[in-house]
Design an enzyme around this catalytic site. Structure first.
Site, PDB file in Angstrom:
ATOM      1  CB  CYS A  68      -0.843   0.021   1.262  1.00 58.41           C
ATOM      2  SG  CYS A  68      -1.686  -1.539   1.571  1.00 58.41           S
TER       3      CYS A  68
ATOM      4  NE  ARG B  22       4.941   2.650  -2.512  1.00 58.66           N
ATOM      5  CZ  ARG B  22       5.752   1.913  -1.769  1.00 58.66           C
ATOM      6  NH1 ARG B  22       5.277   1.040  -0.925  1.00 58.66           N
ATOM      7  NH2 ARG B  22       7.047   2.053  -1.859  1.00 58.66           N
TER       8      ARG B  22
ATOM      9  CD1 TRP C  24      -2.921  -4.786  -4.813  1.00 59.81           C
ATOM     10  CD2 TRP C  24      -2.056  -6.058  -3.192  1.00 59.81           C
ATOM     11  NE1 TRP C  24      -2.763  -6.057  -5.311  1.00 59.81           N
ATOM     12  CE2 TRP C  24      -2.233  -6.862  -4.337  1.00 59.81           C
ATOM     13  CE3 TRP C  24      -1.525  -6.664  -2.053  1.00 59.81           C
ATOM     14  CZ2 TRP C  24      -1.903  -8.216  -4.383  1.00 59.81           C
ATOM     15  CZ3 TRP C  24      -1.191  -8.014  -2.095  1.00 59.81           C
ATOM     16  CH2 TRP C  24      -1.380  -8.768  -3.255  1.00 59.81           C
TER      17      TRP C  24
ATOM     18  CG  ASN D  47       3.502  -0.744   2.480  1.00 54.65           C
ATOM     19  OD1 ASN D  47       2.967  -1.738   2.002  1.00 54.65           O
ATOM     20  ND2 ASN D  47       4.691  -0.313   2.083  1.00 54.65           N
ATOM     21  N   GLY D  48       2.304  -3.242   4.586  1.00 54.81           N
ATOM     22  CA  GLY D  48       3.001  -4.456   5.016  1.00 54.81           C
ATOM     23  C   GLY D  48       2.020  -5.464   5.565  1.00 54.81           C
TER      24      GLY D  48
ATOM     25  CD  GLU E 135       6.689  -9.068 -20.220  1.00 55.75           C
ATOM     26  OE1 GLU E 135       6.630  -9.711 -19.167  1.00 55.75           O
ATOM     27  OE2 GLU E 135       6.285  -7.901 -20.327  1.00 55.75           O
TER      28      GLU E 135
ATOM     29  CE  LYS F  15       3.669  -6.003 -20.262  1.00 57.51           C
ATOM     30  NZ  LYS F  15       4.298  -6.551 -19.055  1.00 57.51           N
TER      31      LYS F  15
ATOM     32  CD  GLU G  42       1.165  -7.935 -16.208  1.00 58.63           C
ATOM     33  OE1 GLU G  42       1.319  -7.935 -14.979  1.00 58.63           O
ATOM     34  OE2 GLU G  42       2.092  -7.632 -16.980  1.00 58.63           O
TER      35      GLU G  42
ATOM     36  CG  HIS H 198       8.333 -32.881 -23.633  1.00 62.52           C
ATOM     37  ND1 HIS H 198       8.603 -34.213 -23.835  1.00 62.52           N
ATOM     38  CD2 HIS H 198       9.353 -32.199 -24.221  1.00 62.52           C
ATOM     39  CE1 HIS H 198       9.750 -34.339 -24.491  1.00 62.52           C
ATOM     40  NE2 HIS H 198      10.217 -33.124 -24.745  1.00 62.52           N
TER      41      HIS H 198
ATOM     42  CE  LYS I 238       5.150   0.495 -13.192  1.00 62.03           C
ATOM     43  NZ  LYS I 238       5.068  -0.667 -14.073  1.00 62.03           N
TER      44      LYS I 238
HETATM   45  C1  G6P Z   1       4.545  -6.215 -10.217  1.00 62.78           C
HETATM   46  C2  G6P Z   1       4.323  -5.452 -11.509  1.00 62.78           C
HETATM   47  C3  G6P Z   1       5.170  -6.065 -12.624  1.00 62.78           C
HETATM   48  C4  G6P Z   1       6.632  -6.108 -12.214  1.00 62.78           C
HETATM   49  C5  G6P Z   1       6.812  -6.837 -10.879  1.00 62.78           C
HETATM   50  C6  G6P Z   1       8.214  -6.672 -10.336  1.00 62.78           C
HETATM   51  O1  G6P Z   1       3.996  -7.480 -10.324  1.00 62.78           O
HETATM   52  O2  G6P Z   1       2.955  -5.476 -11.873  1.00 62.78           O
HETATM   53  O3  G6P Z   1       5.034  -5.280 -13.798  1.00 62.78           O
HETATM   54  O4  G6P Z   1       7.367  -6.757 -13.202  1.00 62.78           O
HETATM   55  O5  G6P Z   1       5.933  -6.285  -9.892  1.00 62.78           O
HETATM   56  O6  G6P Z   1       8.409  -5.322  -9.995  1.00 62.78           O
HETATM   57  P1  G6P Z   1       9.814  -4.621  -9.926  1.00 62.78           P
HETATM   58  O7  G6P Z   1       9.519  -3.218  -9.487  1.00 62.78           O
HETATM   59  O8  G6P Z   1      10.615  -5.372  -8.900  1.00 62.78           O
HETATM   60  O9  G6P Z   1      10.433  -4.689 -11.265  1.00 62.78           O
END
Ligand code: G6P
Length: 607
Positions: free
Chosen positions: A2, A27, A74, A98-99, A479, A483, A486, A502, A602
């Protein structure tokens, strides 16, 4: 995880807190709230959902007061309802956190047995109730808070204010960051300097175990056992400037268009175009003597690390491990001293990656981090920082930060290879030339969006997608799948192309599009065979490749998307951009919340 903020000043607090929360929304954005001191009491406004709901609530029912705390959430413990939204408290104290308080259940039972009545299911409320009990027992606020901190297990950044004490705010940091801002006529607490920058650029970062007593005039810092400690006040590089969408529909769209700049600015730090060589900062070790490198990261960033491992082993012949930071921190593998620990993180604050950093340091590794936020905790705790110069990334799904990470890792691999004598100066010059082409080639990918938009129409109908690639492009396939999950809410699996037979091959039918990341290069023919295998079973294969690759695969693919022809070494970067664009346009067609997808955040500052 958060975002938290606090202010003790002379101007109305609510607008300042709201503005800071806007900058902390990365956050978490499940719910938000603000509390201020009013007369001898505490008043609060809270709202479920995005911050806009709290802003509307404050417009309907303004909150006066010059001392207050704010929170954007969050959810971890308790659903993201108004009742569970922070600040939490009692008539005597209000807390933002936060935590995760890991011993919350035990504390709650103990406090309830002593007559404290809880309003919510949150772990945070135990902190407020603990402080409240001490206050009821006659302790002064600072002592009540100090005693409470001594009982907490888990991770926390906390800010709290006390009814009838308009000169006081108390904060604490343990495993989640907290910064203290020093203004002219006000003092601040916040999760990061980004939140505080519009109000002040003079920041002191707390260390784990610290707590602070903040008044309007300044802040005193204390260590875990109550001893006074000194924390340096520095000028943050963050500015108060508001990052806007600049006419784009979404931050993600804007950030996709910033790929060329992000890659270019990052290359400018890592390369000397005149000599066609890599410029590495002075490192506290000799590459030739490093026995092993260990990479730790999370999310998309982990996939950047996976491509980095490929390059490091291929070019520098350096044995390289990679693990999810959340696994590495508990797996605690045996390590020889003198190895290199490489942490990759956009935010530099991800809790698991930070814990992995501390594990690697404890295991005698040199600690190098690749971060996008130069003042982040990881940057501050590393021996050397290799900066991705991507600028602020607001969209939750990583785009330009991801390609900037790939850029740093590619440069690092070339630099390490030269230092270890595994490539010649000519080869280095050729690889550097390929890297220098990336910004303009990235621009070409962006300019040719129409075929990707058309492909997005097919993807938007899919329930499941398979993404395939080999070598560094295996990382890009992973990746691409992440995407699609998410931001499009499509079930997608990334696979090493050779592994398809496999298991995943059993899923193939006309309803499951297969996205093959298959640039020309040493592994082309191998991946092409896997495309054949999928096509032979009725799979609808969509190929991302260059002109030569597309020409070869056209007849056996449902669709091909042509990307610029580049050296195979840098092709994964362009394919990553195309995959991100595909996910973006698919998400737009599916009408999801592209910049703030459900349940995500994020920066993940809880484990
Ligand atoms: C979250 C974000 C991702 C990111 C990951 C790691 O899950 O949504 O986009 O890759 O955290 O974050 P960082 O800040 O450590 O790259």
């Amino acid at each position: 995880m958060c975002g938290i903020v606090g202010v003790i000043g002379i101007e109305p607090a609510a607008p300042l807190l709201l503005e800071a929360l806007r900058r902390l929304e990365y956050r978490g954005y499940d719910s938000a709230g603000i509390a201020t001191l009013l007369g001898n009491g505490i008043a609060r406004r809270r709202a479920p959902g995005k911050l806009g709901n709290l802003a509307a609530e404050l417009e309907r029912d303004p909150l006066p007061g010059v001392v207050g705390i704010g929170h954007t959430r969050w959810a971890t413990h308790g659903a993201p309802t108004q009742r569970n939204a922070h600040p939490h408290g009692t008539p005597r104290v209000s807390v933002v956190h936060n935590g995760i308080i890991e011993n919350h259940a035990e504390l709650r039972a103990e406090l309830e047995a002593q007559g404290q009545v809880f309003e919510t299911e949150t772990d945070t409320e135990t902190v407020a109730q603990l402080v409240d009990l001490h206050l009821q027992n006659g302790l002064e606020p600072v002592e009540a808070a100090r005693r409470a901190f001594g009982r907490l297990e888990g991770a926390y950044a906390l800010a709290m204010v006390f009814a009838g004490h308009p000169e006081l705010m108390v904060g604490a940091q343990h495993g989640a960051p907290l910064a203290v801002g020093f203004g002219e006529t006000a003092m601040y607490l916040g999760s990061d300097s980004l939140a505080l920058a519009p109000m002040t650029r003079r920041i002191a970062y707390m260390q784990d175990g610290d707590w602070t007593v903040v008044t309007r005039e300044g802040a005193a810092f204390f260590g875990p056992s109550g001893q006074a400690v000194n924390r340096e006040v520095r000028l943050t590089v963050q500015t108060g400037a508001v990052v806007g969408k600049d006419g784009y529909r979404h931050f993600m769209e804007k950030e996709l268009h910033e790929h060329p700049a992000a890659i270019g600015q990052t290359l400018a730090r890592m390369l000397d175009p005149a000599t066609r060589s890599v410029l590495l900062p002075t490192l506290p070790f000799d590459w030739a003597k490093v026995p092993r490198m260990t990479i730790a990261a999370c999310g998309s960033t982990y996939f950047a690390g996976l491509a980095g491992r490929h390059w490091m082993e291929e070019l520098a012949r350096l044995p390289t491990d990679i693990d999810y930071a959340s696994e590495l921190r508990y797996r605690k593998p045996p390590m020889s001293k003198g190895g290199l620990g490489l942490l990759v993180s956009q935010s530099g604050e991800t809790a698991d990656t930070l814990a992995a950093l501390r594990f690697l340091r404890g295991a005698g590794q040199h600690v190098v981090s690749v971060v996008n936020v130069p003042e982040s905790t990881m940057a501050r705790e590393s021996d050397v920082v290799l900066e991705t110069v991507a600028g602020p990334e607001i969209g939750v799904a990583s785009t330009k930060a991801f390609t900037a990470q790939l850029t740093v890792l590619a440069c690092l691999a070339v630099g390490a290879a030269r230092a270890r004598g595994t490539i010649s100066a000519e080869r280095e010059a050729a690889l550097v030339a390929a890297l220098l082409e990336l910004p303009s080639k990235a621009g070409e990918v962006l300019a040719n969006a129409a075929p990707i938009q058309r492909l997005a129409e097919r993807m938007a109908e899919a329930r499941d997608v398979l993404c395939l690639g080999r070598g560094a492009c295996h990382a890009i396939a992973l990746e691409a799948a992440l995407k699609l999950k998410e931001i499009c809410y499509i079930h997608a699996e990334g696979y090493a192309a050779g592994e398809m037979k496999h298991g995943p091959i059993a899923l193939i039918d006309r309803q499951v599009p297969i996205l093959a990341i298959v640039p020309s290069g040493p592994l082309f023919e191998k991946t092409a065979s896997n495309v054949q295998e999928a096509g032979a079973r009725g799979g609808q294969v969509v190929v991302l490749s260059d002109a030569a690759g597309c020409a070869k695969l056209q007849s056996i693919s449902a669709e091909v998307i042509e990307l610029p022809t580049v050296d195979p070494f840098v092709a994964p970067v362009l394919h990553a951009i195309a995959a991100q664009m595909l996910a973006y346009h698919t998400a737009v067609l599916r009408g999801t919340d592209v910049d703030q997808p459900r349940n995500l955040a994020k920066s993940v500052t809880v484990e």
